[in-house]
Design an enzyme around this catalytic site. Structure first.
Site, short mmCIF file in Angstrom:
data_model
loop_
_atom_site.label_atom_id
_atom_site.label_comp_id
_atom_site.label_asym_id
_atom_site.label_seq_id
_atom_site.Cartn_x
_atom_site.Cartn_y
_atom_site.Cartn_z
N HIS A 266 0.83 -1.22 0.00
CA HIS A 266 0.00 0.00 0.00
C HIS A 266 0.86 1.27 0.00
O HIS A 266 0.78 2.10 -0.91
CB HIS A 266 -0.88 0.04 1.25
CG HIS A 266 -1.76 -1.13 1.45
ND1 HIS A 266 -2.90 -1.34 0.72
CD2 HIS A 266 -1.69 -2.17 2.33
CE1 HIS A 266 -3.51 -2.44 1.14
NE2 HIS A 266 -2.79 -2.96 2.11
C1 BDR Z 1 -3.15 1.15 5.17
O1 BDR Z 1 -3.45 0.73 6.50
C2 BDR Z 1 -2.27 0.43 7.19
O2 BDR Z 1 -2.42 -0.76 7.89
C3 BDR Z 1 -1.16 0.36 6.17
O3 BDR Z 1 0.04 0.82 6.73
C4 BDR Z 1 -1.65 1.23 5.06
O4 BDR Z 1 -1.23 2.56 5.23
C5 BDR Z 1 -3.81 0.18 4.21
O5 BDR Z 1 -5.18 0.20 4.39
#
Ligand code: BDR
Ligand code: CA
Length: 343
Positions: A266
């Site tokens: 992500h």
């Molecule tokens: C986002 O949520 C967090 O757990 C990760 O770091 C990322 O930024 C993904 O939904």
């Protein structure tokens, strides 16, 4: 010799496994000049996220890019002062159980106690130098929203764009059917941030803002077999083994929840967009944040209708990533975070 024009960046994180990978990517990318890393609570409590940030930064600079100047690391805010909800995903320490391995003497002294003065100083310096700053957020928007209230004019004068990992537009959420984690953790902050960047309806966006949400970030994957093979083939290189160990617990989560033999990248994708927008197709849409819904709190509601009023809406200025060149990104990511060129 050709001079590389670097993009000055403030990175706002809630370090977490994929935030850590995003930090490493930013540090080892000559296109970026990482001026400050500000920390928000999210994937773990604020103090742990700060420690994780300073530890990962220190390790990456030492092992991967010793010639790069260390960015300031500063403690921001905790969304809503509540307990973190990401622990199951990122391990009890937010770094898949390896944070303590990265601890070093004097680490606490490297965490500046308040982020806002650091951000102000970075932006003041940029203004004096005639530079423009890119802000990349990979956690809840709590910190950025607070800056829009503290120093709106300075932001408007000095920030060229904001890139956020957050939201789920045509895709479903990862915390609820409707909401993605970063937005769900502080929907009011996301709403403030978005309204500020959208600006006045007649004059258009005040600061262009782009969201890399789950529609694209679930499509970019670090595969378990790939990182394990790389670590096995380069036993004397620090980074492949580090990335393998950092991501093991996170990959176990993805295997349990999504049947994936790997993990989603992500936050690194949001960082990569500060380097090269062409990793994603980006559509301008009118987006609002649901702050109250019983079943939809934290939803990023994008107006994707085909109607003329929807298409002519002057608020249709939020960049939403709708497709990604996953193969190109995954190769780029792997090379930058491990320092090892693909065969
Ligand atoms: C986002 O949520 C967090 O757990 C990760 O770091 C990322 O930024 C993904 O939904
Ligand atoms: Ca994050």
């Amino acid at each position: 010799m050709k001079m590389l024009l670097q993009t000055p960046v403030i990175l706002d994180v809630d370090t977490g496994v994929d935030d850590a990978l995003g930090i490493i990517l930013a540090l080892n990318s000559p296109e970026l000049d990482l001026r400050a890393i500000t920390v928000c609570g999210g994937n773990n409590g604020l103090e742990q996220c700060c420690l994780n940030t300073v530890r990962v930064t220190h390790f990456a600079l030492k092992e991967l890019c010793p010639a790069v100047a260390a960015p300031v690391v500063a403690r921001g805010l905790n969304p809503g002062g509540k307990e973190p909800e990401g622990a199951a995903v990122h391990g009890g320490d937010g770094l898949g159980g390896i944070s303590h391995r990265l601890a070093f003497e004097g680490e606490d002294d490297l965490i500046v106690p308040q982020a806002a003065p650091v951000v102000r100083a970075v932006l003041d310096h940029a203004e004096a130098a005639g530079e423009k700053i890119t802000i990349v957020t990979t956690g809840p928007l709590t910190n950025f929203a607070s800056w829009t209230l503290d120093m709106p004019d300075l932001l408007l004068n000095t920030v060229s764009e904001v890139i956020c990992m957050g939201g789920a537009f045509r895709a479903g959420g990862n915390i609820t059917p409707a909401a993605e984690f970063n937005i769900y953790e502080d929907p009011s902050a996301a709403a403030v941030a978005l309204a500020f960047c959208r600006g006045d309806e007649r004059s258009g966006p005040a600061i262009p803002i782009t969201f890399a949400g789950l529609d694209v970030t679930h499509k970019v994957v670090l595969r378990r077999a790939v990182i394990e093979n790389l670590a096995a083939r380069h036993p004397h290189a620090a980074m492949p083994a580090f990335v393998r160990d950092l991501t093991t617990t996170y990959m176990d989560f993805y295997e349990r929840v999504r049947g994936l033999e790997g993990c989603a990248l992500h936050d690194p994708l949001a960082v990569a967009l500060a380097i090269d927008k062409s990793f994603c197709a980006i559509e301008p849409l009118h987006v609002e944040i649901e702050t109250r819904g019983e079943h939809t709190r934290g939803m990023t509601v994008a107006d994707t209708r085909d109607s003329l009023p929807a298409k002519q809406n002057p608020k249709r200025t939020t960049g939403v990533c709708t497709a990604v060149d996953a193969d190109r990104f995954e190769k780029f990511f792997l090379q930058r975070v491990t320092g090892i060129e693909a065969d």
